[in-house]
Design a protein around this motif. Structure first.
Motif, PDB file in Angstrom:
ATOM      1  N   GLU A 455     115.015 122.023  93.592  1.00  0.00           N
ATOM      2  CA  GLU A 455     114.593 121.856  94.989  1.00  0.00           C
ATOM      3  C   GLU A 455     113.301 121.058  95.068  1.00  0.00           C
ATOM      4  N   THR A 456     112.400 121.293  94.132  1.00  0.00           N
ATOM      5  CA  THR A 456     111.170 120.504  94.071  1.00  0.00           C
ATOM      6  C   THR A 456     111.503 119.033  93.874  1.00  0.00           C
ATOM      7  N   ARG A 457     112.399 118.751  92.947  1.00  0.00           N
ATOM      8  CA  ARG A 457     112.841 117.384  92.684  1.00  0.00           C
ATOM      9  C   ARG A 457     113.484 116.776  93.930  1.00  0.00           C
ATOM     10  N   ALA A 458     114.271 117.564  94.646  1.00  0.00           N
ATOM     11  CA  ALA A 458     114.950 117.067  95.850  1.00  0.00           C
ATOM     12  C   ALA A 458     113.947 116.706  96.943  1.00  0.00           C
ATOM     13  N   ILE A 459     112.883 117.477  97.051  1.00  0.00           N
ATOM     14  CA  ILE A 459     111.850 117.170  98.056  1.00  0.00           C
ATOM     15  C   ILE A 459     111.122 115.882  97.670  1.00  0.00           C
ATOM     16  N   TRP A 460     110.809 115.740  96.388  1.00  0.00           N
ATOM     17  CA  TRP A 460     110.206 114.474  95.938  1.00  0.00           C
ATOM     18  C   TRP A 460     111.143 113.296  96.227  1.00  0.00           C
ATOM     19  N   ALA A 461     112.426 113.463  95.953  1.00  0.00           N
ATOM     20  CA  ALA A 461     113.400 112.389  96.184  1.00  0.00           C
ATOM     21  C   ALA A 461     113.492 112.061  97.667  1.00  0.00           C
ATOM     22  N   ALA A 462     113.416 113.089  98.523  1.00  0.00           N
ATOM     23  CA  ALA A 462     113.457 112.850  99.965  1.00  0.00           C
ATOM     24  C   ALA A 462     112.255 112.015 100.402  1.00  0.00           C
ATOM     25  N   GLY A 463     111.113 112.242  99.774  1.00  0.00           N
ATOM     26  CA  GLY A 463     109.935 111.439 100.085  1.00  0.00           C
ATOM     27  C   GLY A 463     110.135 109.971  99.755  1.00  0.00           C
ATOM     28  N   LEU A 491     101.088 109.514 102.745  1.00  0.00           N
ATOM     29  CA  LEU A 491      99.937 110.180 102.124  1.00  0.00           C
ATOM     30  C   LEU A 491     100.011 111.692 102.298  1.00  0.00           C
ATOM     31  N   ASN A 492     100.442 112.130 103.459  1.00  0.00           N
ATOM     32  CA  ASN A 492     100.590 113.572 103.673  1.00  0.00           C
ATOM     33  C   ASN A 492     101.716 114.147 102.811  1.00  0.00           C
ATOM     34  N   LEU A 493     102.763 113.357 102.616  1.00  0.00           N
ATOM     35  CA  LEU A 493     103.810 113.795 101.687  1.00  0.00           C
ATOM     36  C   LEU A 493     103.263 113.896 100.268  1.00  0.00           C
ATOM     37  N   ALA A 494     102.376 112.966  99.908  1.00  0.00           N
ATOM     38  CA  ALA A 494     101.766 113.029  98.582  1.00  0.00           C
ATOM     39  C   ALA A 494     100.988 114.335  98.408  1.00  0.00           C
ATOM     40  N   VAL A 495     100.302 114.766  99.468  1.00  0.00           N
ATOM     41  CA  VAL A 495      99.611 116.059  99.420  1.00  0.00           C
ATOM     42  C   VAL A 495     100.614 117.179  99.204  1.00  0.00           C
ATOM     43  N   LEU A 496     101.680 117.168  99.991  1.00  0.00           N
ATOM     44  CA  LEU A 496     102.698 118.205  99.865  1.00  0.00           C
ATOM     45  C   LEU A 496     103.308 118.204  98.470  1.00  0.00           C
ATOM     46  N   PHE A 497     103.561 117.014  97.954  1.00  0.00           N
ATOM     47  CA  PHE A 497     104.164 116.928  96.621  1.00  0.00           C
ATOM     48  C   PHE A 497     103.227 117.512  95.568  1.00  0.00           C
ATOM     49  N   GLY A 498     101.930 117.276  95.748  1.00  0.00           N
ATOM     50  CA  GLY A 498     100.956 117.888  94.846  1.00  0.00           C
ATOM     51  C   GLY A 498     100.934 119.395  94.975  1.00  0.00           C
ATOM     52  N   LEU A 504     104.651 124.131  88.482  1.00  0.00           N
ATOM     53  CA  LEU A 504     105.422 123.543  87.390  1.00  0.00           C
ATOM     54  C   LEU A 504     104.619 122.552  86.565  1.00  0.00           C
ATOM     55  N   VAL A 505     103.916 121.649  87.216  1.00  0.00           N
ATOM     56  CA  VAL A 505     103.123 120.634  86.502  1.00  0.00           C
ATOM     57  C   VAL A 505     101.690 120.680  87.037  1.00  0.00           C
ATOM     58  N   PRO A 506     100.945 121.731  86.687  1.00  0.00           N
ATOM     59  CA  PRO A 506      99.639 121.977  87.329  1.00  0.00           C
ATOM     60  C   PRO A 506      98.593 120.910  87.047  1.00  0.00           C
ATOM     61  N   PHE A 507      98.642 120.283  85.874  1.00  0.00           N
ATOM     62  CA  PHE A 507      97.620 119.287  85.558  1.00  0.00           C
ATOM     63  C   PHE A 507      97.812 118.023  86.399  1.00  0.00           C
ATOM     64  N   ALA A 508      99.049 117.556  86.510  1.00  0.00           N
ATOM     65  CA  ALA A 508      99.327 116.399  87.359  1.00  0.00           C
ATOM     66  C   ALA A 508      99.073 116.734  88.823  1.00  0.00           C
ATOM     67  N   ALA A 509      99.435 117.941  89.229  1.00  0.00           N
ATOM     68  CA  ALA A 509      99.206 118.358  90.616  1.00  0.00           C
ATOM     69  C   ALA A 509      97.722 118.289  90.972  1.00  0.00           C
ATOM     70  N   LYS A 510      96.895 118.739  90.054  1.00  0.00           N
ATOM     71  CA  LYS A 510      95.449 118.683  90.305  1.00  0.00           C
ATOM     72  C   LYS A 510      94.968 117.241  90.428  1.00  0.00           C
TER      73      LYS A 510
END
Length: 569
Positions: A455-463, A491-498, A504-510
């Protein structure tokens, strides 16, 4: 705000754990703990090194060290590597600490007082060459169930059967390799599990939130009839066997069996945490001290279920004291390595420190959770790893963040544009979020990690699909305002994606949230108004494009790693 107590199966002290260990206990426990913290719950995530028993003695002897020094070294090493993998323990304790010894003595005394521990004479393997009894893993031989030739005295690594050393065919000493063995009588303490069979079945019947894998294993042991089990061993290293605070007569050279004291370390780790931090451990573990409102979740591989669904509950329930018992037991199948098991003892597969020497933790975290061994065993392959990382992390998430932040820096002076009104593309994106964000939360609540990653991947793909629809780089040529709404939403989607990447990927998220300058106190999860998430950044807010989040894994790297670690052989 809920209170969530989380424990993951204790990693043995005998060396850094492999990726299979990580995927089946510590990593999903960490992901779940992160989610619950993001949702605002009070979380206590405990783990510890399991330091007693034969594996510690054997590993220390192989390393040419005394057991205490070996355990000191390995605990520090496992703690460091775990933290480098982003495991967010609230406390990482040690079963060799005094808190565990005290609690183990307490439970042994209480259970004996309740008539659930008794002395009896056992038959045990004795090595004439080594001049000593050989407990459990000091004996190897042929499994009587599946015929595997390197079965250990306590469990077969091939079929998972729990064993007794006297059951092995063609046994040999793991100390000397000698086959000059005989069975002799020796006295041990036994936990009378058979007396608790009916009560334990009622408890399992009432358990809610256990996956079918965990319940089926529990019922297997119950249906076969619970057997009384020895809880002492002829070893030097472990919790000493006391009676009324003094060495128990006839047991001066014995210790408690590691599988009796190790689960008690879950409680002891909380006591360690409290002593170090000033917290109150009893409010997490005793229902008469506030733990009645705690939800207790355990994570483990399927080979550990029997001990957590039978032996440890016998200890807790049999004490008749107000201890918190597990509410949700999340069991995992195995991650397999090219047709076989990952194995610490056989050094088969990739281990946590080796993995980190190849790539950052997020690469491994993503792949292991996106392919979590929930419904069945999950095969690790280098090719599958490469494909998942490149498609999901580099192309879908990393490329999105890179495109939108660099375009903002290039065309909008690195600031969130204020112009433009939402239109059809933004309405489509809002609808996607309204559908997908509740599903994401539901998957995590159900501890369905593979589905949560999907589902996380699907939200990224939707972006990415949104950017294709909005086309800010095309519209910019003729209508800057029309491009601005696409950039602002992106940009707001980028925030949400973070935000949703954090478990799952806390270092990249930060890195993403730092680049977008999102305040620390605004990084929690609140998805109650998905549409509002598309315009949460202040207009004019400055951002900085982050460095490349994920480099693609090249074919040459896969060839090198396959040659180094094996794969496909």
């Amino acid at each position: 705000m809920a209170r969530i107590l989380i424990t993951s199966a204790l990693p043995y002290i005998n060396g850094i754990k492999h990726l299979g260990n990580l995927a089946g206990s510590m990593l999903p426990a960490d992901v779940y703990a992160r989610v619950k913290r993001l949702e605002g719950d009070e979380v206590l995530y405990l783990c510890a090194t399991d330091e007693h028993g034969t594996p510690a003695e054997l590993a220390a002897a192989e390393a040419g060290m005394d057991v205490r020094s070996y355990c000191d070294e390995q605990h520090a090493l496992q703690k460091r590597v775990g933290e480098e993998f982003g495991l967010s323990w609230d406390w990482f304790g040690r079963s060799s600490n005094p808190q565990n010894s005290e609690l183990t003595q307490h439970f042994a005394q209480v259970l004996e007082d309740k008539g659930l521990i008794a002395e009896s004479v056992d038959e045990q393997v004795y090595s004439n060459a080594d001049k000593r009894f050989l407990p459990d893993r000091y004996v190897e031989g042929e499994c009587p169930v599946c015929g595997f030739e390197r079965a250990r005295g306590d469990q077969c690594d091939n079929c998972g059967s729990l064993l007794d050393p006297v059951d092995l065919k063609n046994p040999r000493s793991t100390i000397s390799g000698s086959t000059d063995l005989e069975v002799r009588k020796t006295r041990h303490l036994h936990l009378l599990q058979s007396k608790m069979e009916d009560r334990l079945r009622d408890w399992v019947d009432a358990a809610d939130g256990w996956p079918s894998l965990a319940k089926s294993i529990a019922y297997k042991w119950l249906d076969e009839g619970l057997k009384d089990r020895a809880i002492t061993r002829d070893l030097d290293w472990g919790v000493p066997v006391l009676k009324d605070g003094e060495p128990r007569e006839g047991f001066e050279e014995k210790v408690f069996y590691v599988w009796f004291d190790a689960p008690i370390e879950y409680i002891a780790a909380a006591a360690e945490w409290a002593e170090a931090t000033g917290g109150e451990w009893e409010r997490w573990w005793r229902t008469d001290k506030g733990a009645d409102d705690v939800s207790y979740v355990q994570f483990m591989g399927k080979d550990n279920v029997a001990f957590h669904a039978v032996s440890f509950p016998v200890t807790i329930l049999g004490s008749e004291e107000p201890w918190k018992t597990v509410d949700r037991l999340k069991a995992f199948n195995w991650v397999t390595w090219y047709g076989g098991k990952f194995s610490t003892s056989n050094k088969r597969g990739v281990f946590m420190d080796q993995a980190l020497s190849l790539l950052p933790a997020d690469y491994w975290r993503w792949y292991l959770m996106a392919n979590a061994p929930e419904g069945s065993d999950a095969a690790f392959t280098w090719e599958g790893f490469q494909a998942a990382v490149n498609a999901d992390l580099a192309n879908t998430l990393g490329n999105f963040i890179n495109r939108i932040t660099k375009y903002t820096a290039s065309k909008f002076d690195g600031a969130v544009p204020a112009a433009g009104e939402p239109g059809e593309a933004e309405a489509w994106m809002a609808a996607e979020l309204e559908q997908r964000l509740p599903q994401l939360v539901a998957h995590y609540d159900a501890m369905d990690f593979r589905k949560a990653a999907a589902e996380t991947r699907a939200i990224w793909a939707a972006g990415n699909e949104y950017l294709t629809r909005a086309e800010p780089w095309v519209k910019y040529k003729e209508d800057v305002d029309a491009a601005a709404i696409g950039v602002r939403t992106g940009l707001n989607l980028a925030v949400l994606f973070g935000l949703i990447a954090q478990p799952l990927v806390p270092f990249a998220a930060k890195k993403i949230l730092d680049a977008l300058d999102v305040p620390e106190d605004q990084r929690n999860w609140d998805f109650s108004d998905p549409k509002a998430l598309l315009d949460r950044l202040p207009h004019g807010h400055a951002i900085q494009p982050p460095d490349v989040l994920f480099a693609k894994i090249e074919d040459e790297q896969i060839e090198e790693w396959s040659a180094r670690f094996g794969g496909g052989e």
